[in-house]
Write a protein that holds these residues in place. Structure first.
Motif, mmCIF file in Angstrom:
data_model
loop_
_atom_site.group_PDB
_atom_site.id
_atom_site.type_symbol
_atom_site.label_atom_id
_atom_site.label_comp_id
_atom_site.label_asym_id
_atom_site.label_seq_id
_atom_site.Cartn_x
_atom_site.Cartn_y
_atom_site.Cartn_z
ATOM 1 N N GLN A 53 0.815 -1.206 0.000
ATOM 2 C CA GLN A 53 0.000 0.000 0.000
ATOM 3 C C GLN A 53 0.855 1.266 0.000
ATOM 4 O O GLN A 53 0.357 2.362 0.198
ATOM 5 N N GLY A 54 2.168 1.099 -0.191
ATOM 6 C CA GLY A 54 3.003 2.282 -0.340
ATOM 7 C C GLY A 54 3.686 2.724 0.928
ATOM 8 O O GLY A 54 3.891 3.909 1.153
ATOM 9 N N SER A 55 4.030 1.791 1.799
ATOM 10 C CA SER A 55 4.727 2.174 3.014
ATOM 11 C C SER A 55 6.082 2.779 2.681
ATOM 12 O O SER A 55 6.817 2.291 1.839
ATOM 13 N N THR A 56 6.440 3.838 3.347
ATOM 14 C CA THR A 56 7.724 4.503 3.114
ATOM 15 C C THR A 56 8.768 4.075 4.140
ATOM 16 O O THR A 56 9.872 4.611 4.150
ATOM 17 N N ASN A 57 8.448 3.116 4.990
ATOM 18 C CA ASN A 57 9.411 2.625 5.962
ATOM 19 C C ASN A 57 10.307 1.606 5.281
ATOM 20 O O ASN A 57 9.974 0.428 5.209
ATOM 21 N N LEU A 58 11.408 2.055 4.724
ATOM 22 C CA LEU A 58 12.225 1.204 3.887
ATOM 23 C C LEU A 58 13.190 0.374 4.716
ATOM 24 O O LEU A 58 13.807 0.856 5.662
ATOM 25 N N TYR A 59 13.313 -0.891 4.318
ATOM 26 C CA TYR A 59 14.370 -1.800 4.691
ATOM 27 C C TYR A 59 14.724 -1.788 6.180
ATOM 28 O O TYR A 59 13.943 -2.155 7.027
ATOM 29 N N ARG A 60 15.880 -1.267 6.524
ATOM 30 C CA ARG A 60 16.464 -1.458 7.846
ATOM 31 C C ARG A 60 15.642 -0.820 8.950
ATOM 32 O O ARG A 60 15.448 -1.400 10.017
ATOM 33 N N GLY A 61 15.109 0.365 8.690
ATOM 34 C CA GLY A 61 14.428 1.078 9.749
ATOM 35 C C GLY A 61 13.198 0.377 10.244
ATOM 36 O O GLY A 61 12.812 0.521 11.398
ATOM 37 N N SER A 62 12.523 -0.361 9.415
ATOM 38 C CA SER A 62 11.288 -0.998 9.823
ATOM 39 C C SER A 62 11.423 -2.498 9.979
ATOM 40 O O SER A 62 10.509 -3.153 10.453
ATOM 41 N N SER A 63 12.543 -3.089 9.562
ATOM 42 C CA SER A 63 12.634 -4.534 9.582
ATOM 43 C C SER A 63 13.562 -5.068 10.639
ATOM 44 O O SER A 63 13.368 -6.173 11.135
ATOM 45 N N GLY A 64 14.607 -4.334 10.982
ATOM 46 C CA GLY A 64 15.560 -4.844 11.939
ATOM 47 C C GLY A 64 16.591 -5.755 11.317
ATOM 48 O O GLY A 64 17.464 -6.250 12.020
ATOM 49 N N LEU A 65 16.536 -6.026 10.007
ATOM 50 C CA LEU A 65 17.536 -6.852 9.353
ATOM 51 C C LEU A 65 18.832 -6.060 9.193
ATOM 52 O O LEU A 65 18.817 -4.855 8.983
ATOM 53 N N ASP A 66 19.939 -6.770 9.244
ATOM 54 C CA ASP A 66 21.209 -6.073 9.087
ATOM 55 C C ASP A 66 21.442 -5.730 7.623
ATOM 56 O O ASP A 66 20.815 -6.275 6.714
ATOM 57 N N GLU A 67 22.371 -4.826 7.402
ATOM 58 C CA GLU A 67 22.631 -4.303 6.068
ATOM 59 C C GLU A 67 23.125 -5.387 5.115
ATOM 60 O O GLU A 67 22.854 -5.345 3.904
ATOM 61 N N GLU A 68 23.842 -6.362 5.632
ATOM 62 C CA GLU A 68 24.376 -7.412 4.768
ATOM 63 C C GLU A 68 23.262 -8.230 4.132
ATOM 64 O O GLU A 68 23.303 -8.529 2.928
ATOM 65 N N HIS A 69 22.257 -8.598 4.934
ATOM 66 C CA HIS A 69 21.136 -9.360 4.393
ATOM 67 C C HIS A 69 20.341 -8.535 3.374
ATOM 68 O O HIS A 69 19.876 -9.064 2.358
ATOM 69 N N ILE A 70 20.194 -7.247 3.654
ATOM 70 C CA ILE A 70 19.457 -6.385 2.729
ATOM 71 C C ILE A 70 20.199 -6.265 1.401
ATOM 72 O O ILE A 70 19.593 -6.319 0.327
ATOM 73 N N ASN A 71 21.529 -6.144 1.462
ATOM 74 C CA ASN A 71 22.318 -6.065 0.232
ATOM 75 C C ASN A 71 22.240 -7.367 -0.556
ATOM 76 O O ASN A 71 22.247 -7.354 -1.794
ATOM 77 N N GLN A 72 22.177 -8.492 0.144
ATOM 78 C CA GLN A 72 22.032 -9.775 -0.541
ATOM 79 C C GLN A 72 20.689 -9.863 -1.269
ATOM 80 O O GLN A 72 20.608 -10.396 -2.386
ATOM 81 N N LEU A 73 19.657 -9.346 -0.620
ATOM 82 C CA LEU A 73 18.343 -9.331 -1.277
ATOM 83 C C LEU A 73 18.352 -8.417 -2.501
ATOM 84 O O LEU A 73 17.782 -8.754 -3.550
ATOM 85 N N LYS A 74 18.990 -7.251 -2.372
ATOM 86 C CA LYS A 74 19.082 -6.339 -3.513
ATOM 87 C C LYS A 74 19.813 -6.997 -4.688
ATOM 88 O O LYS A 74 19.406 -6.865 -5.844
ATOM 89 N N LYS A 75 20.885 -7.712 -4.379
ATOM 90 C CA LYS A 75 21.647 -8.390 -5.427
ATOM 91 C C LYS A 75 20.835 -9.510 -6.055
ATOM 92 O O LYS A 75 20.882 -9.723 -7.275
ATOM 93 N N PHE A 76 20.073 -10.231 -5.230
ATOM 94 C CA PHE A 76 19.260 -11.336 -5.740
ATOM 95 C C PHE A 76 18.207 -10.839 -6.731
ATOM 96 O O PHE A 76 17.962 -11.471 -7.759
ATOM 97 N N TYR A 77 17.599 -9.697 -6.417
ATOM 98 C CA TYR A 77 16.562 -9.152 -7.297
ATOM 99 C C TYR A 77 17.116 -8.180 -8.346
ATOM 100 O O TYR A 77 16.337 -7.614 -9.118
ATOM 101 N N GLY A 78 18.420 -7.968 -8.360
ATOM 102 C CA GLY A 78 19.029 -7.131 -9.382
ATOM 103 C C GLY A 78 19.001 -5.654 -9.090
ATOM 104 O O GLY A 78 19.255 -4.843 -9.995
ATOM 105 N N PHE A 79 18.735 -5.270 -7.846
ATOM 106 C CA PHE A 79 18.660 -3.856 -7.495
ATOM 107 C C PHE A 79 20.004 -3.303 -7.015
ATOM 108 O O PHE A 79 20.058 -2.169 -6.529
ATOM 109 N N ASP A 80 21.064 -4.076 -7.134
ATOM 110 C CA ASP A 80 22.377 -3.604 -6.718
ATOM 111 C C ASP A 80 23.090 -2.823 -7.814
ATOM 112 O O ASP A 80 24.135 -2.215 -7.582
ATOM 113 N N LYS A 81 22.523 -2.821 -9.020
ATOM 114 C CA LYS A 81 23.120 -2.109 -10.141
ATOM 115 C C LYS A 81 22.451 -0.757 -10.332
ATOM 116 O O LYS A 81 21.310 -0.557 -9.918
#
Length: 353
Positions: A53-81
């Protein structure tokens, strides 16, 4: 002729690139993408609806996941480029008709489209042939009896049908005839029964038609008015022309005038739209119908891919629809020249310029 066709084919490529670029830019930067959805799932938070629905709480601030896991997800979906690099890779893949792999279905987009295509083609073919086989004779009859009680009554009926959206009619038919609140006459899910493979050939045909009745009715009712009135107005315009008066003065019968002279001229605007209508019947206008009746076709696939932010499927189906639409437009222009000798490719070039 060949120069005109070559020019139109060359224009297809920048048009497709422009459409894909705008869509790619929009879906890449809107919130609630596949990375955010996966982050919410992995973090086991009860906010899965906020992402879509358009939440603006992006990634780390709302999830508690560390940056490494988030970067892995970005790479998996191709958002690291970078954005432009991803778009360039997309175009290069599309040039070889490599539409990518679905995030949600975990298979190639091309295979998904091929799997879903028979259902959409089935619905489109029935709708197309029913509309043309009913509307053209009805439009001719209305033109002949213009202003009569038959003409007024049928005009009211088809305009009422035109005013009812297909998905609203579909919901109404489910309630009335699909076991919603009244009668349970027709099935409301799928294109065939679960035991279809065990049925005889005759039972398979009846089972298929039984399942397709409500979706086809919902698809064709709204299109009756456009095609019928187009046919009627085209015949009325031709009947008023001078050559018809000349034919009558020579003593030709009304049937001879109508079917030998008026018919071939009045059908020109209808026949020239045939290629576009034929292709559009398979892919457009079926998203809501397929969703309502749970028909596993291209329309339902597109709807689900938007909900799940399955961007490869969204872009792949958009690419296919745009390409087929442009080809249909080209075939329509070519058919004008072949059907009506008065139109030349030079005049089409002047019109476009």
């Amino acid at each position: 002729m060949y120069k005109y066709i070559f020019k139109r084919i060359l224009l297809i490529f920048p048009t497709i690139i422009g459409v894909l670029f705008l869509t790619f830019a929009v879906i890449q930067f809107v919130p609630g993408g596949p990375v955010e959805q996966m982050v919410n799932q992995l973090s086991d938070l009860n906010v899965s609806g906020e992402a879509s629905q358009g939440s603006t709480n992006l990634y780390r601030g709302s999830s508690g996941l560390d940056e490494e896991h988030i970067n892995q997800l970005k790479k998996f979906y191709g958002f690291d480029k970078p954005f432009l690099e991803r778009f360039l890779d997309l175009i290069l893949n599309y040039l070889s008709f490599n539409l990518g792999e679905s995030y949600f279905h975990h298979q190639s987009v091309s295979d998904l489209i091929i799997d879903k295509l028979p259902v959409s083609i089935s619905l489109g073919l029935w709708s197309f042939f029913i509309i043309y086989s009913i509307c053209i004779p009805l439009g001719i009859k209305k033109a002949i009896s213009h202003g009569s009680r038959f003409d007024v009554t049928t005009s009211i009926l088809i305009l009422i049908g035109y005013s009812i959206p297909g998905f609203v009619l579909g919901i109404g038919l489910i309630v009335l005839l699909g076991g919603g609140s009244f009668l349970d006459v027709f099935p409301t899910r799928g294109i065939v029964s679960d035991n279809w493979h065990t049925l005889s050939m005759v039972d398979k045909i009846f089972d298929y038609l039984w399942h397709m009745t409500l979706p086809i009715i919902s698809s064709v009712i709204g299109s009756f008015a456009v095609m019928t009135m187009l046919t009627k107005n085209s015949f009325i315009e031709e009947i008023k022309k001078q050559y018809v008066l000349t034919a009558r003065s020579k003593g030709l019968t009304e049937n001879t005038i109508l079917y030998r002279h008026v018919f071939k001229n009045a059908l020109i605007p209808i026949l020239t739209g045939f290629p576009a209508q034929f292709i559009a019947a398979f892919f457009t206008g079926s998203i809501l119908i397929e969703t309502i009746f749970s028909l596993d076709g291209i329309g339902l696939l597109s709807y689900e891919s938007i909900l799940h932010r399955d961007y490869p499927v969204v872009l792949g189906t958009l690419f296919l629809f745009t390409l087929l639409g442009l080809i249909a437009k080209l075939l329509t222009d070519i058919s004008y020249v072949f059907v009506d000798p008065r139109i030349q490719f030079s005049s089409l070039n002047k019109t476009e310029n």
